[in-house]
Design an enzyme around this catalytic site. Structure first.
Site, PDB file in Angstrom:
ATOM      1  N   CYS A  78       7.270   4.739  16.302  1.00 29.94           N
ATOM      2  CA  CYS A  78       7.649   3.328  16.288  1.00 29.94           C
ATOM      3  C   CYS A  78       9.098   3.075  16.698  1.00 29.94           C
ATOM      4  O   CYS A  78       9.411   2.050  17.267  1.00 29.94           O
ATOM      5  CB  CYS A  78       7.367   2.708  14.932  1.00 29.94           C
ATOM      6  N   THR A  84       8.186  -7.908 -13.216  1.00 28.28           N
ATOM      7  CA  THR A  84       7.662  -9.271 -13.210  1.00 28.28           C
ATOM      8  C   THR A  84       6.781  -9.489 -11.986  1.00 28.28           C
ATOM      9  O   THR A  84       7.160  -9.143 -10.875  1.00 28.28           O
ATOM     10  CB  THR A  84       8.835 -10.280 -13.201  1.00 28.28           C
ATOM     11  N   ASN A  99      -5.221   3.643  11.025  1.00 28.85           N
ATOM     12  CA  ASN A  99      -4.464   2.496  11.522  1.00 28.85           C
ATOM     13  C   ASN A  99      -4.127   2.578  13.013  1.00 28.85           C
ATOM     14  O   ASN A  99      -3.859   1.574  13.637  1.00 28.85           O
ATOM     15  CB  ASN A  99      -3.194   2.301  10.702  1.00 28.85           C
ATOM     16  N   ALA A 143       0.807  -1.216   0.000  1.00 27.58           N
ATOM     17  CA  ALA A 143       0.000   0.000   0.000  1.00 27.58           C
ATOM     18  C   ALA A 143       0.841   1.268   0.000  1.00 27.58           C
ATOM     19  O   ALA A 143       0.375   2.311  -0.445  1.00 27.58           O
ATOM     20  CB  ALA A 143      -0.958  -0.006   1.186  1.00 27.58           C
ATOM     21  N   GLN A 171      -6.842  -0.642   6.168  1.00 27.10           N
ATOM     22  CA  GLN A 171      -7.310  -1.233   7.426  1.00 27.10           C
ATOM     23  C   GLN A 171      -8.773  -1.671   7.358  1.00 27.10           C
ATOM     24  O   GLN A 171      -9.200  -2.501   8.159  1.00 27.10           O
ATOM     25  CB  GLN A 171      -7.139  -0.227   8.576  1.00 27.10           C
TER      26      GLN A 171
HETATM   27  C1  LIG Z   1       0.012  -0.674   6.653  1.00 28.51           C
HETATM   28  C2  LIG Z   1      -0.602   0.521   6.053  1.00 28.51           C
HETATM   29  C3  LIG Z   1      -0.080   1.104   4.894  1.00 28.51           C
HETATM   30  C4  LIG Z   1       1.184   0.610   4.231  1.00 28.51           C
HETATM   31  O1  LIG Z   1       1.017  -0.662   3.663  1.00 28.51           O
HETATM   32  P1  LIG Z   1       2.309  -1.506   3.217  1.00 28.51           P
HETATM   33  O2  LIG Z   1       1.727  -2.590   2.372  1.00 28.51           O
HETATM   34  O3  LIG Z   1       2.893  -2.019   4.495  1.00 28.51           O
HETATM   35  O4  LIG Z   1       3.214  -0.619   2.471  1.00 28.51           O
HETATM   36  C5  LIG Z   1      -0.739   2.193   4.363  1.00 28.51           C
HETATM   37  N1  LIG Z   1      -1.840   2.696   4.948  1.00 28.51           N
HETATM   38  C6  LIG Z   1      -2.361   2.165   6.072  1.00 28.51           C
HETATM   39  C7  LIG Z   1      -3.599   2.767   6.652  1.00 28.51           C
HETATM   40  C8  LIG Z   1      -1.758   1.076   6.663  1.00 28.51           C
HETATM   41  O5  LIG Z   1      -2.276   0.574   7.775  1.00 28.51           O
END
Ligand SMILES: *Cc1c(COP(=O)(O)O)cnc(C)c1O
Length: 396
Positions: free
Chosen positions: A329, A242, A153, A73, A181
């Site tokens: 974190c 790929t 999140n 994401a 989420q």
């Molecule tokens: C975990 C998260 C991301 C990032 O996703 P990844 O696949 O770890 O890069 C982005 N947005 C939210 C709200 C998340 O909880």
């Protein structure tokens, strides 16, 4: 019951055994490159990828050809926001987002500000909700994109995506939603909600890390993007490279399981979360819920425990119960979370906040264990705290 208990499912989720099982053949005999058209190895891989794409599309009521696979994401958010910014630069240079987005949205917007874009960061209230009135007021003829997450999140707040979708449509502005989420936990329907781009991550829905997707609307209206990765033209030329076939197959299976089990799972995790919340509130006292009680992701609980030292609390809990703190974190950096700050949570309370993320594999027994552990640790720490004894003089 095995210790430590994993209760940090907003951070990542374990791979569901059924997902792993679906993936394994694609590491072994079905290892083909999905772009190899000249033999059965490639053909099998391509079919498996398309099958997975259809399942992911189905989960959000999209068409398979509207799903673009990415590395996760973070990349999806980058592709959506930079892709729109670059493509529609001539139309306008204004983007609207919120102060509580994931860093992959916020930092992308900050980057675009260095290249001539103007970004409005909508403030949120005590519960973490944006104001629709503020959103309406922020839109200008130069606005090309609204990017608002569905579920936060950290505090689990659910933003009013239906209404945002309507407002975006009224003003002919694209709506990107980081729904990482929310997807697989609560219903997400891109048609009903009027969302034009959606970021998804497999490792938050019991799939593997390093694989994600971006939904890109193809009609009513058609969204066009400038890619950020160029190369062999994979994924409709939106994301060359790929394809990670095993991870994609697992992602598809994960989406399918979510679709089938979402309702029951949401009820169960909500029940466990409410048990955790109520018992901690009763047995510990002087606790504060961060975020909204009603507009909240079922499995998320974020609470502050007054009169304890946050870092010590987390350390003592996390030997047995793996949770997250409301501080940044890195343990080297003890800045309180920017999300809690945006909600107006004071620095003291932000420092003592704990995020519990209840997921598919958590049991009632584990929740009971976590309650006992937290109660014991907080009582112990408070007993040693001069601030606590001072604050409670005359009360006990
Ligand atoms: C975990 C998260 C991301 C990032 O996703 P990844 O696949 O770890 O890069 C982005 N947005 C939210 C709200 C998340 O909880």
């Amino acid at each position: 019951m095995k210790l430590p208990i994993y209760m940090d499912n907003q951070s990542t989720t374990p791979v569901d055994p059924r997902v792993l099982e679906a993936m394994l053949p694609y590491y072994k005999e079905d290892f083909g490159n999905a772009a190899s058209r000249s033999h059965a190895f490639g053909e099998h891989a391509r079919e498996a990828v398309e099958n997975a794409r259809a399942k992911i599309a189905h989960l959000i009521n999209a068409q398979p050809e509207e799903i673009v696979f990415t590395s996760g994401a973070t990349e999806s958010n980058n592709l959506a926001i930079k892709g729109i910014a670059e493509m529609y630069r001539d139309k306008g240079n204004h983007i609207i987002t919120t102060t509580i987005e994931h860093k992959s949205v916020l930092d992308t917007c900050k980057f675009l500000e260095t290249t001539g874009f103007r970004v409005t960061y909508l403030l949120v209230d005590r519960e973490g909700l944006i104001s629709l009135e503020d959103l309406r007021k922020a839109i200008t003829p130069k606005t090309i994109l609204i990017s608002v997450m569905y579920a936060n999140n950290e505090v689990g707040t659910l933003e009013p995506v239906n209404e945002i979708g309507k407002i975006a449509k009224e003003h002919n502005v694209f709506f990107h939603c980081d729904a990482v989420q929310a997807i697989g936990k609560i219903p997400v329907n891109v048609q009903v909600m009027g969302i034009d781009l959606v970021s998804i991550s497999a490792h938050k829905i019991y799939g593997s890390k390093g694989i994600g997707a971006l939904y890109v609307r193809k009609r009513n209206p058609r969204v066009r993007l400038v890619p950020i990765i160029h190369g062999g033209g994979h994924e409709d030329s939106l994301r060359s490279g790929t394809l990670n076939v095993p991870a994609i197959v697992g992602f598809g299976r994960a989406a399918e399981i979510c679709e089938h089990e979402m309702n029951g799972e949401a009820k169960r995790t909500l029940h466990l979360r409410e048990k955790l919340r109520k018992e901690l509130t009763e047995k510990v006292g002087e606790v504060h819920l961060n975020g909204s009680l009603e507009k909240r992701l079922p499995g998320n609980l974020n609470m502050s425990f007054q009169f304890v030292e946050g870092e010590t609390l987390l350390n003592e809990i996390s030997e047995e119960v793996a949770v997250s703190s409301g501080s940044a974190c890195t343990s080297a950096n003890l800045e309180p979370s920017y999300v809690l700050k945006a909600l107006g949570v004071g620095e003291d309370l932000a420092h003592t906040s704990i995020r519990f993320g209840i997921g598919r594999f958590n049991t009632e027994e584990e929740v009971d264990y976590a309650i006992n552990r937290v109660v014991k640790v907080v009582k112990h720490l408070r007993a040693q705290s001069p601030i606590y004894s001072k604050a409670t003089v005359g009360k006990v």
